[in-house]
Design a protein around this motif. Sequence first.
Motif, PDB file in Angstrom:
ATOM      1  N   ALA A  25     -34.348 -84.050 -21.509  1.00  9.61           N
ATOM      2  CA  ALA A  25     -33.569 -83.524 -20.386  1.00  9.61           C
ATOM      3  C   ALA A  25     -32.325 -82.803 -20.883  1.00  9.61           C
ATOM      4  O   ALA A  25     -31.933 -81.768 -20.328  1.00  9.61           O
ATOM      5  N   THR A  26     -31.701 -83.327 -21.926  1.00  7.98           N
ATOM      6  CA  THR A  26     -30.526 -82.676 -22.492  1.00  7.98           C
ATOM      7  C   THR A  26     -30.893 -81.330 -23.105  1.00  7.98           C
ATOM      8  O   THR A  26     -30.158 -80.346 -22.972  1.00  7.98           O
ATOM      9  N   ALA A  27     -32.052 -81.259 -23.762  1.00  4.84           N
ATOM     10  CA  ALA A  27     -32.466 -80.022 -24.424  1.00  4.84           C
ATOM     11  C   ALA A  27     -33.005 -78.983 -23.451  1.00  4.84           C
ATOM     12  O   ALA A  27     -32.979 -77.789 -23.739  1.00  4.84           O
ATOM     13  N   CYS A  28     -33.507 -79.417 -22.284  1.00  2.00           N
ATOM     14  CA  CYS A  28     -34.120 -78.484 -21.330  1.00  2.00           C
ATOM     15  C   CYS A  28     -33.063 -77.568 -20.727  1.00  2.00           C
ATOM     16  O   CYS A  28     -32.120 -78.050 -20.088  1.00  2.00           O
ATOM     17  N   ALA A  78     -20.920 -96.207 -19.177  1.00  2.00           N
ATOM     18  CA  ALA A  78     -22.225 -96.632 -19.682  1.00  2.00           C
ATOM     19  C   ALA A  78     -23.317 -95.684 -19.198  1.00  2.00           C
ATOM     20  O   ALA A  78     -23.356 -95.302 -18.026  1.00  2.00           O
ATOM     21  N   LEU A  79     -24.210 -95.331 -20.095  1.00  2.00           N
ATOM     22  CA  LEU A  79     -25.386 -94.524 -19.782  1.00  2.00           C
ATOM     23  C   LEU A  79     -26.628 -95.305 -20.206  1.00  2.00           C
ATOM     24  O   LEU A  79     -26.562 -96.161 -21.094  1.00  2.00           O
ATOM     25  N   GLU A  80     -27.759 -95.000 -19.601  1.00  2.00           N
ATOM     26  CA  GLU A  80     -29.003 -95.632 -20.039  1.00  2.00           C
ATOM     27  C   GLU A  80     -29.212 -95.367 -21.526  1.00  2.00           C
ATOM     28  O   GLU A  80     -29.543 -96.257 -22.298  1.00  2.00           O
ATOM     29  N   GLU A  81     -29.003 -94.119 -21.927  1.00  2.00           N
ATOM     30  CA  GLU A  81     -29.025 -93.718 -23.337  1.00  2.00           C
ATOM     31  C   GLU A  81     -27.950 -92.660 -23.537  1.00  2.00           C
ATOM     32  O   GLU A  81     -27.678 -91.851 -22.640  1.00  2.00           O
ATOM     33  N   LEU A  82     -27.352 -92.623 -24.719  1.00  2.00           N
ATOM     34  CA  LEU A  82     -26.256 -91.689 -24.985  1.00  2.00           C
ATOM     35  C   LEU A  82     -26.677 -90.239 -24.797  1.00  2.00           C
ATOM     36  O   LEU A  82     -25.907 -89.401 -24.318  1.00  2.00           O
ATOM     37  N   ALA A  83     -27.936 -89.919 -25.165  1.00  2.00           N
ATOM     38  CA  ALA A  83     -28.385 -88.526 -25.132  1.00  2.00           C
ATOM     39  C   ALA A  83     -28.858 -88.079 -23.759  1.00  2.00           C
ATOM     40  O   ALA A  83     -29.400 -86.979 -23.626  1.00  2.00           O
ATOM     41  N   THR A  84     -28.644 -88.900 -22.714  1.00  2.00           N
ATOM     42  CA  THR A  84     -29.111 -88.490 -21.389  1.00  2.00           C
ATOM     43  C   THR A  84     -28.201 -87.455 -20.741  1.00  2.00           C
ATOM     44  O   THR A  84     -28.567 -86.859 -19.736  1.00  2.00           O
ATOM     45  N   VAL A  85     -27.003 -87.248 -21.267  1.00  2.00           N
ATOM     46  CA  VAL A  85     -26.129 -86.197 -20.762  1.00  2.00           C
ATOM     47  C   VAL A  85     -25.805 -85.240 -21.907  1.00  2.00           C
ATOM     48  O   VAL A  85     -25.817 -85.622 -23.080  1.00  2.00           O
ATOM     49  N   GLY A  86     -25.520 -83.993 -21.532  1.00  2.00           N
ATOM     50  CA  GLY A  86     -25.278 -82.977 -22.545  1.00  2.00           C
ATOM     51  C   GLY A  86     -24.016 -82.178 -22.278  1.00  2.00           C
ATOM     52  O   GLY A  86     -23.085 -82.631 -21.597  1.00  2.00           O
ATOM     53  N   VAL A  87     -24.021 -80.956 -22.790  1.00  2.00           N
ATOM     54  CA  VAL A  87     -22.823 -80.124 -22.826  1.00  2.00           C
ATOM     55  C   VAL A  87     -22.245 -79.871 -21.445  1.00  2.00           C
ATOM     56  O   VAL A  87     -21.021 -79.770 -21.284  1.00  2.00           O
TER      57      VAL A  87
END
Length: 554
Positions: free
Chosen positions: A226-229, A291-300
């Motif tokens: 999702a971050t890369a999309c 807190a996030l489910e995973e750190l990489a779930t949000v991006g720039v």
Amino acid sequence: MLKSTLEALASNDQNAAARFSAITGTVELANLIPPTVSYESRGNLLIIGEQLTITALAEQFSALNSVTLLATEKAAQAEKVENLYFSKEVTVKGYLGAFDVRCRVDGTISETNVNLAKVATGRDCFDIVLDMTAEGIVKIEIPAPGYYATAKGAVVADLVEELPAMIGTFDKPKYFRLNPDLCAHSSRGVSGCDRCVDACPAGALTSTGHAIEINPYLCQGVGTCATACPTEAISYALPDPDNTQHFVYRLLDRYQTEGGSAPTILFYGNRDEASVIRTLALFPSNVIPVALEELATVGVDTWFSALAYGAHQVLLATNTDYIPATIDRVLSDELAIAQAFLTELGFEADRITLFDFAQVESFSAYDAALVTDAQARFEGNKRDKLFAALTLLADVAPAKPDYSELPANAPYGSVDCKTEDCTLCMSCVSVCPTRALHAVGDRPGLLFVEQDCIQCGMCEKACPEKVISMKPGFNWDAQARTEAQVVHEEEAACCTSCGKAFAPASMVKMLTEKLQSHSQFQGEAIRRLSMCEDCRVRDIFSQMESDPESQLKV
């Protein structure tokens, strides 16, 4: 546990009290009823490894429904053991309750790989796999549920107690939503963006050649796809990114309303909560954990929105030694783009930075904010929010760049077109997934909107003249970036019969030159290239009517 730690620190000063009030008074990030997928396990275990090692373990898993042993190396002398098979070449695919294990079993007459579960248990698959080989059979960085490999850190003593409980039905959140209409993976047979496939460390995303598919049973919710999309075709659903950004907005607003100052946002994955609790007292009291489910779930887009909402700095906190290679690469790529934006604007690059918990004692927060005035909450998709935040930061930045180059993999930029060779065939327009490239409409011409370009490369691949190329970068002029700019236009060719404009003049000229020697375009036929589609058909049928034998030449 985190809230009790924050409460204990709240008496220290005003920032700590404001932080505790903001976190406890802001609606938490969660979905009330997330969609789920279910696993069905009957407790049929397969253990793979050296013969002596795996035979010694069999009895410890006797509480399971069945235990099958697959030795990759035979022992010189060993007792005969029930349900033991031998094979050097083994493949394992699947997930909890549905592992397909293929191998050529020694001692059988089969020359091809067989379904070992069928041979050993009479069922189509194994439910659980314990892999004790030296390097692990499944090479995926984050294996599916139900697969345990000692080479990846699985502890046998723990599994002896845990695996008997792996019988029954188990539900797991379905972490992602996929909107094929927004996907830029392929169009009209031309391949484009595959960032999500490259970003998945669990092997859950695959390409069918024309579309992306997500296997929800393999998906571990890491969030890198999702971050890369770049188009939000894949979005995180636990919670969705829109709610995440709104949460950050409300959190910062509440913190400042309660008298807090100089906030720093610390994003972390749930698995690192123990590290946050352990180090929170060592952070300045203006560091607000999210807190996030995973750190990489949000991006720039979320990082910059936080800065625009008043955060002085954004920390992406984790134990960096334990980040899988793919997640590290995705975060590093996203971080490189973010820091390129910051430095181009004259801000410190580490206003957004990856932060290791081991560095906590040397951490010093920024006193000065990038944005001092309260901002309204951003709306729209992830790109809309990012561009809104960047426009806001550009207005107050110490540096005023016109254009910035970005890394080659950045999903922002423009296109270069060698207009002298462009025939305006519109092949690029037909495959563009975002309409960044589109036709003028009332005359031969090609328009381009830079803000909508995701650098997927489909236009470059579809161009028959090979005159289009990608140009990663960022135009800081918001008006020029969002307006349709003319890439190329030319005079229209008018039908020699009815006078209607029907095609670019250069295309008609090119086709005439290329086809004038073709057997089907001799004599009067060549002039039809200068007619519109309607007049061309009428001319053909008119000739057929007056000269029936001419049908053989059409």
